[in-house]
Structure formats: C-alpha cells, structure tokens
Design an enzyme around this catalytic site. Structure first.
Site, PDB file in Angstrom:
ATOM      1  N   HIS A 149      13.925  29.960  58.067  1.00  0.00           N
ATOM      2  CA  HIS A 149      13.248  30.406  56.846  1.00  0.00           C
ATOM      3  C   HIS A 149      13.070  31.917  56.937  1.00  0.00           C
ATOM      4  CE1 HIS A 149       9.795  30.634  59.465  1.00  0.00           C
ATOM      5  NE2 HIS A 149       9.849  29.330  59.700  1.00  0.00           N
ATOM      6  N   HIS A 207      11.880  33.535  60.277  1.00  0.00           N
ATOM      7  CA  HIS A 207      12.937  33.744  61.278  1.00  0.00           C
ATOM      8  C   HIS A 207      13.798  34.950  60.893  1.00  0.00           C
ATOM      9  CE1 HIS A 207      12.464  29.186  61.600  1.00  0.00           C
ATOM     10  NE2 HIS A 207      12.222  29.582  62.834  1.00  0.00           N
ATOM     11  N   LYS A 230       3.142  34.726  64.283  1.00  0.00           N
ATOM     12  CA  LYS A 230       2.728  33.416  63.775  1.00  0.00           C
ATOM     13  C   LYS A 230       2.295  32.520  64.938  1.00  0.00           C
ATOM     14  CE  LYS A 230       3.244  29.326  61.579  1.00  0.00           C
ATOM     15  NZ  LYS A 230       3.354  28.468  62.750  1.00  0.00           N
TER      16      LYS A 230
HETATM   17  P1  AMP Z   1      10.528  28.318  65.778  1.00  0.00           P
HETATM   18  O1  AMP Z   1      11.885  28.067  65.210  1.00  0.00           O
HETATM   19  O2  AMP Z   1       9.425  27.689  64.995  1.00  0.00           O
HETATM   20  O3  AMP Z   1      10.449  28.049  67.260  1.00  0.00           O
HETATM   21  O4  AMP Z   1      10.274  29.876  65.628  1.00  0.00           O
HETATM   22  C1  AMP Z   1      11.169  30.814  66.174  1.00  0.00           C
HETATM   23  C2  AMP Z   1      10.536  32.170  66.135  1.00  0.00           C
HETATM   24  O5  AMP Z   1      10.242  32.527  64.779  1.00  0.00           O
HETATM   25  C3  AMP Z   1       9.210  32.227  66.908  1.00  0.00           C
HETATM   26  O6  AMP Z   1       9.125  33.461  67.601  1.00  0.00           O
HETATM   27  C4  AMP Z   1       8.196  32.142  65.795  1.00  0.00           C
HETATM   28  O7  AMP Z   1       6.961  32.747  66.115  1.00  0.00           O
HETATM   29  C5  AMP Z   1       8.890  32.912  64.692  1.00  0.00           C
HETATM   30  N1  AMP Z   1       8.324  32.548  63.391  1.00  0.00           N
HETATM   31  C6  AMP Z   1       8.143  31.305  62.898  1.00  0.00           C
HETATM   32  N2  AMP Z   1       7.540  31.362  61.698  1.00  0.00           N
HETATM   33  C7  AMP Z   1       7.320  32.679  61.432  1.00  0.00           C
HETATM   34  C8  AMP Z   1       6.711  33.392  60.349  1.00  0.00           C
HETATM   35  N3  AMP Z   1       6.198  32.777  59.282  1.00  0.00           N
HETATM   36  N4  AMP Z   1       6.669  34.748  60.419  1.00  0.00           N
HETATM   37  C9  AMP Z   1       7.178  35.389  61.503  1.00  0.00           C
HETATM   38  N5  AMP Z   1       7.758  34.777  62.544  1.00  0.00           N
HETATM   39  C10 AMP Z   1       7.820  33.438  62.518  1.00  0.00           C
END
Ligand code: AMP
Length: 282
Positions: free
Chosen positions: A32, A35, A148
């Site tokens: 999204h 990312h 986040k």
């Molecule tokens: P995930 O796929 O949920 O493991 O997230 C991958 C990376 O994207 C991690 O470093 C999360 O902290 C970051 N991330 C997820 N959601 C957001 C968001 N809304 N804003 C900024 N970074 C995010």
C-alpha cells in the site's frame, strides 16, 4: 526489474551491484502507499533499490493470522516496477528457513519485552531473526522501516547496533488515510462499519497530541485522554502507553521525546498506532 526467488539468485544480483549504493525495503507484501513511501525514500537515496516480500511465519503466534494474511505477488510486482525498483526478493519459506535452520536472534530489555513484545510472545524474536538474515543476504547500505511499527524500528536499531551490522536504519513517517487511519495490509480485514470505527484510534492519539502541544506533560493525563476519547467507540483497547523513545520505559512526565502508543481490537482485527511526543518540537 529483477525477481529473485532464491538466495542464490539474490546473491548473484547483489554481486552485480558492486560499487553502487543499495537501499533495502523489507515487507510482507500486499503493498500500500505506506510501503511505497519507504520505496520512494530508498529510491531517492540509493543507486539500487531492492524490496523483499516475505510473510515471515516466525513472527506470527500460533493463534495469529499467518494463513489468512493477504497476499498478491503479481499486483505487488506491478506497483514496485512502477516505482523503478531494481530487484524484488520473494523467496518461498524453505529458502529463508531451509531444513535444519536452528538459529534465532533475541533482543532483550523493555524495547522487545513490553507492549507488542508482551502481547505477542515470540513476535520480536521472529522479526529480529528474519531481519538479521535479510540484512546479511542483501547487504544494503541503508534499510527503510516505517514508524507505524515504532517498537519494531527500535528493536531493529538495537540489534543493528549490538551486532555491529554495517547498515544505516532509516525510519520513515507513518502514511495515513484522509481520516487518519494508518495504512496497513491488515485494514482489508475490516468491514465497512469497522473501517469507520477504526478512525477513532488515530483521532484519540491526535487529541492527546494536541493537548501535549498545548503544554500538557503529564503522561497519565495523556493516557487518560486517549482512553476517554475511545470510551464511546466499539473498540477493545489492549494498551495505551507513553514510552521513552530511548529507554522504552513508561514515563510519568514527558520531558524528552516519547511515543504515545496504542493497540486495540476492532472486531477481530488488531490495530496498532502511535504518535511522537517531542517536547522540543515547535
Ligand atoms: P509490513 O509489510 O506490514 O511488514 O510492513 C513493511 C514495512 O512497511 C514496515 O517497516 C512497516 O513499518 C512499514 N509500513 C507499514 N505500514 C506503513 C504506513 N502506514 N506508513 C509507513 N510505513 C508503513
């Protein structure tokens, strides 16, 4: 854009980048705009950008959503190609954890043991283990993580410092929907009604942040305000915390940068969010 499915393919790509700065964005996919903010930052600061997509079984508890976690590799690849990413590492589980895999990385202390660490036993051990393996495989100059997941940022910074890993950890601000809800792959679990309710979480944090900016330094008062704001909403609050950004211990008064963190259930979906309380900010 190069797609590596195996460690061998990734290492081959990495060897070809000799002399270029490499930025790395680890993700679990189902991408999204949050990312993509990490990807854009990596693109701006490095000559080569690599993104990993791996739903890491080690960081999910036995009763958690590993099986139903959303996945759509084709869509993710299209989004990353449009961001001019150089390579994607999307390994199957056996490639990350081959038979005989027996090592874990455990960060101890408040940063890994309180709040998310307490609510999700084994979670940060899984995160620290996969991040260490990924950093060793990719050997990036910089790795990008979202605020986040603030506690995750602090755990990763701790392990990188303690193991002297030669990488700069770059935290990136949280990307939010227009109503304040932090973007998350897990938001797809929310029904339309739950999605409306979920906005109460950031709104409670912002109400407390506003009070903080008006001069309130009593952490108990800020926690109380979050609880009060959420009292009418159909959410089940798991914790509200004001934690020191350096030591990650609970604070009574905010005299140094601290994080205001919440975890709450909306229906059967668990959401986390946080804001920074910085006394030095204007
Ligand atoms: P995930 O796929 O949920 O493991 O997230 C991958 C990376 O994207 C991690 O470093 C999360 O902290 C970051 N991330 C997820 N959601 C957001 C968001 N809304 N804003 C900024 N970074 C995010």
């Amino acid at each position: 854009m190069y797609l590596a499915r195996t460690v061998t393919e990734l290492r081959r790509w990495r060897a070809e980048q000799a002399g270029r700065s490499v930025g790395f964005v680890p993700t679990m996919g189902y991408l999204h705009a949050g990312h993509l903010a990490l990807v854009r930052r990596a693109r701006a600061e490095n000559e080569a950008v690599v993104v990993s997509i791996f739903v890491n079984p080690l960081q999910f508890g036995p009763a958690e959503d590993y099986e139903r976690y959303p996945r759509d590799l084709d869509r993710d690849l299209r989004l990353l190609d449009a961001e001019r990413v150089d390579a994607v590492f999307a390994p199957p589980v056996e490639e990350m954890y081959p038979p005989g895999f027996a090592t874990s990385v455990v960060v101890s202390g408040p940063v890994a043991e309180r709040l998310e660490g307490e609510a999700r036993p084994g979670h940060f051990r899984g995160v620290a283990t996969v991040v260490t393996r990924l950093l060793n495989l990719v050997q990036p100059h910089r790795a990008y993580f979202g605020w986040k997941d603030a506690q995750q940022v602090l755990v990763v910074q701790r392990l990188v410092a303690d193991l002297a890993l030669p990488v700069e950890i770059v935290p990136v601000p949280t990307v939010r929907e227009p109503d304040g809800l932090a973007l998350s792959s897990r938001n797809v679990y929310l029904s339309p009604e739950e999605r409306r309710v979920a906005a109460a979480l950031p709104q409670a944090l912002f109400a407390a942040l506003e009070r903080f900016r008006a001069g309130e330094r009593d952490a108990g008062e800020l926690r109380r305000l979050v609880r009060e704001t959420l009292a009418g909403a159909p959410v089940r609050l798991e914790y509200v915390s004001v934690s020191d950004r350096e030591t990650f211990t609970e604070v009574d008064r905010v005299e140094r940068p601290a994080l205001l963190l919440v975890a709450a259930w909306v229906g059967s979906t668990r959401l986390i969010d946080n804001v920074l309380l910085d006394p030095a900010a204007p």
